[in-house]
Write an enzyme that holds these catalytic residues in place. Structure first.
Site, PDB file in Angstrom:
ATOM      1  N   HIS A  74      40.022  45.942  40.747  1.00  0.00           N
ATOM      2  CA  HIS A  74      39.512  44.888  41.418  1.00  0.00           C
ATOM      3  C   HIS A  74      40.353  43.600  41.170  1.00  0.00           C
ATOM      4  O   HIS A  74      40.478  43.392  40.067  1.00  0.00           O
ATOM      5  CB  HIS A  74      38.096  44.496  42.085  1.00  0.00           C
ATOM      6  CG  HIS A  74      37.590  43.956  41.034  1.00  0.00           C
ATOM      7  ND1 HIS A  74      37.191  42.704  40.321  1.00  0.00           N
ATOM      8  CD2 HIS A  74      36.771  44.675  40.052  1.00  0.00           C
ATOM      9  CE1 HIS A  74      36.179  42.861  39.648  1.00  0.00           C
ATOM     10  NE2 HIS A  74      35.901  43.832  39.191  1.00  0.00           N
ATOM     11  N   ASP A  76      39.869  40.348  42.301  1.00  0.00           N
ATOM     12  CA  ASP A  76      39.294  39.187  42.430  1.00  0.00           C
ATOM     13  C   ASP A  76      38.271  39.009  41.053  1.00  0.00           C
ATOM     14  O   ASP A  76      38.006  39.924  40.329  1.00  0.00           O
ATOM     15  CB  ASP A  76      38.428  39.040  43.569  1.00  0.00           C
ATOM     16  CG  ASP A  76      37.281  40.259  43.707  1.00  0.00           C
ATOM     17  OD1 ASP A  76      37.519  41.378  43.212  1.00  0.00           O
ATOM     18  OD2 ASP A  76      36.004  39.957  43.889  1.00  0.00           O
ATOM     19  N   ASP A 107      37.791  41.713  33.217  1.00  0.00           N
ATOM     20  CA  ASP A 107      36.978  42.134  34.500  1.00  0.00           C
ATOM     21  C   ASP A 107      37.743  41.431  35.654  1.00  0.00           C
ATOM     22  O   ASP A 107      37.352  40.361  36.130  1.00  0.00           O
ATOM     23  CB  ASP A 107      35.629  41.799  34.344  1.00  0.00           C
ATOM     24  CG  ASP A 107      34.925  42.173  35.573  1.00  0.00           C
ATOM     25  OD1 ASP A 107      35.332  43.132  36.396  1.00  0.00           O
ATOM     26  OD2 ASP A 107      33.806  41.561  35.651  1.00  0.00           O
ATOM     27  N   GLU A 138      35.215  42.781  44.968  1.00  0.00           N
ATOM     28  CA  GLU A 138      34.234  43.489  44.118  1.00  0.00           C
ATOM     29  C   GLU A 138      33.113  42.363  43.626  1.00  0.00           C
ATOM     30  O   GLU A 138      31.768  42.726  43.728  1.00  0.00           O
ATOM     31  CB  GLU A 138      34.900  44.129  43.052  1.00  0.00           C
ATOM     32  CG  GLU A 138      33.879  45.102  42.482  1.00  0.00           C
ATOM     33  CD  GLU A 138      32.921  44.539  41.467  1.00  0.00           C
ATOM     34  OE1 GLU A 138      31.980  45.527  41.253  1.00  0.00           O
ATOM     35  OE2 GLU A 138      33.070  43.505  40.765  1.00  0.00           O
ATOM     36  N   GLU A 139      33.715  41.181  43.491  1.00  0.00           N
ATOM     37  CA  GLU A 139      32.574  40.370  42.679  1.00  0.00           C
ATOM     38  C   GLU A 139      31.582  39.637  43.663  1.00  0.00           C
ATOM     39  O   GLU A 139      30.478  38.975  43.391  1.00  0.00           O
ATOM     40  CB  GLU A 139      33.416  39.093  41.746  1.00  0.00           C
ATOM     41  CG  GLU A 139      34.220  39.651  40.977  1.00  0.00           C
ATOM     42  CD  GLU A 139      33.312  40.360  39.728  1.00  0.00           C
ATOM     43  OE1 GLU A 139      32.175  40.717  39.773  1.00  0.00           O
ATOM     44  OE2 GLU A 139      34.033  40.832  38.564  1.00  0.00           O
ATOM     45  N   HIS A 403      31.891  37.902  33.520  1.00  0.00           N
ATOM     46  CA  HIS A 403      31.137  37.075  34.231  1.00  0.00           C
ATOM     47  C   HIS A 403      30.612  35.749  33.181  1.00  0.00           C
ATOM     48  O   HIS A 403      30.308  34.900  33.983  1.00  0.00           O
ATOM     49  CB  HIS A 403      29.819  37.724  34.767  1.00  0.00           C
ATOM     50  CG  HIS A 403      30.146  38.846  35.735  1.00  0.00           C
ATOM     51  ND1 HIS A 403      29.118  39.462  36.660  1.00  0.00           N
ATOM     52  CD2 HIS A 403      31.204  39.766  35.731  1.00  0.00           C
ATOM     53  CE1 HIS A 403      29.845  40.467  37.285  1.00  0.00           C
ATOM     54  NE2 HIS A 403      31.191  40.644  36.798  1.00  0.00           N
TER      55      HIS A 403
HETATM   56 ZN   LIG Z   1      34.643  44.145  37.813  1.00  0.00          ZN
END
Ligand SMILES: [Zn+2]
Length: 433
Positions: A74, A76, A107, A138-139, A403
């Site tokens: 992903h 994003d 990520d 995705e996030e 994150h």
């Molecule tokens: Zn991810």
């Protein structure tokens, strides 16, 4: 690798936060940049939208009769959070001690680049057909993914699917993620009064909603800290060494605070249910007064065993909360979100080739790991393509801090990830049909 690294840095500079409150022009830009990288490798590329953020789908056929492999990542990213907590600006990729720091550096822009690197490694002689699918939301929960899979499913169909959004067991220790927990999130409302009343006048005989709610929440665990809700699936994790000291270090658990639950630590983290209260709606301390509060709410997150049906888990939790209402308090339980877990059938020729490719790339055999978190899109792919072998791979290691502030990518590990994926494509191309 130098060009892969440069392209990764360029992608990381695009602050493609998919959350509504952020400028979505950056998500468009990262979709464009991703599309451009894939076009440069000879893929036919389209940017698709099905009511959500832009996803990139690219395809390049393989030799006649060859397998097709779908590569997912992903583009994003999560919001940067409090920028004061970052040692260097989140969208200015910076190398320190062999790690590349930046939001999305791992990520999952490194996942995007691992796919690009594997394609580049084969140049004009791609041994398999490849479809690359890079999602843009995705996030924020992949809301339009089911529609994308429905409308573009035929283009995405593959014999093997590589989902590069997970992690390795440690630096130098590769892994395939073979189980993920599912999840549900509920809001619990406890009401005892039709209006707030003076705590001096009525306290002692009349229960307040906050106390009732806290007592109710406390029934969700037994004294050992195991989940006390009955009727839930629970499994055993693979037999990897995971000492309590590592758990303490990785989680930041304070000295003297006990680890909760029973059974192996990895089973508690990967294959058994877990319940956490993640939010409360009650008066703040600053605004509180001597009042019996009539109603209070809690948000409860439950992680589910990989095989657990999510709706059945909701029913079990709801039944538990209604049955344990203290002092006859009124209890309402509302389902806010749910997602299935994943338990791979981690056998067969594709898994054999993946394990061999990982062993060649790292010089050590991969282990099967679980992830305690949920990646809802994995279940979506498993449901849409039941005959495909699904490999959940990834670029992260225990220090990645995806994150969080100071997210980073271990650059030497990333090289092994790219090599492993290139070798995997070669092995799948050589595999007899
Ligand atoms: Zn991810």
């Amino acid at each position: 690798m130098p060009q892969v690294r440069a392209d990764l840095e360029a992608l990381t500079r695009i602050p493609s936060v998919s959350l509504d409150a952020f400028d979505q022009a950056h998500v468009e830009a990262s979709a464009e940049a991703t599309a451009e990288l894939l076009r440069a490798e000879g893929l036919e590329v389209e940017i698709v939208r099905e009511g959500g953020r832009p996803a990139v789908i690219g395809h390049r056929p393989g030799p006649p009769g060859s397998r097709t492999v779908m590569l997912y990542a992903h583009h994003d990213v999560q919001p940067p959070g409090d920028e004061a907590l970052w040692d260097t600006p989140p969208f200015e990729p910076t190398e320190r001690d062999g790690r590349l720091y930046g939001r999305g550096a791992a990520d999952d822009k490194a996942g995007v680049m691992a796919h690009v690197a594997a394609l580049r490694a084969h140049g004009d002689d791609l041994p398999v057909g490849v479809t690359v699918f890079v999602e843009g939301e995705e996030e924020i929960g992949s809301d339009s993914l089911p529609t994308i899979l429905e409308r573009h499913g035929e283009r995405l169909r593959a014999d093997a699917i590589v989902l590069a959004d997970s992690q390795n067991w440690d630096v130098g220790e590769p892994a395939l993620t073979t189980t993920l927990r599912g999840m549900i999130r509920v809001v619990v409302t406890v009401t005892t009064l039709d209006h707030g009343v003076h705590s001096g006048m009525f306290g002692g005989a009349v229960p307040d909603a906050i106390t009732a709610l806290v007592r109710l929440l406390a029934t969700m665990h037994d004294d050992a800290g195991d989940v006390a809700v009955t009727g839930l699936d629970a499994g055993e994790a693979s037999d990897l060494d995971y000492p309590e000291s590592r758990l303490r270090a990785e989680s930041g658990l304070l000295d003297g605070v006990e680890v909760i639950g029973t059974g192996s630590l990895l089973s508690r983290l990967w294959t058994r249910p877990a319940i956490t209260t993640i939010g409360l709606d009650v008066p703040t301390i600053e605004r509180s007064s001597n009042t019996l509060v009539p109603s209070a709410r809690a948000k409860v997150s439950m992680r589910l065993a990989p095989t657990q049906d999510d709706l059945a888990a909701f029913e079990a939790l709801k039944a538990h909360l209604l049955a344990n209402a203290p002092w006859g308090a009124q209890v309402e339980v509302e389902l806010e979100e749910r997602g299935l877990g994943f338990a791979a059938d981690a056998q067969g020729p594709v898994y054999d080739q993946a394990r061999a490719a990982f062993t060649d790339a790292w010089g050590t055999e991969p282990v099967d790991i679980g992830v305690g978190g949920s990646i809802p899109f994995v279940a979506a792919f498993a449901e849409r393509f039941p005959d495909a072998a699904i490999l959940v791979t990834g670029v992260e290691d225990p220090d990645t801090r995806a994150h969080g502030a100071n997210e980073s990518l271990h650059l030497a590990e990333f090289e092994a990830v790219c090599l492993a994926e290139a070798l995997l494509l070669g092995r799948l191309g050589a595999l007899p049909a």
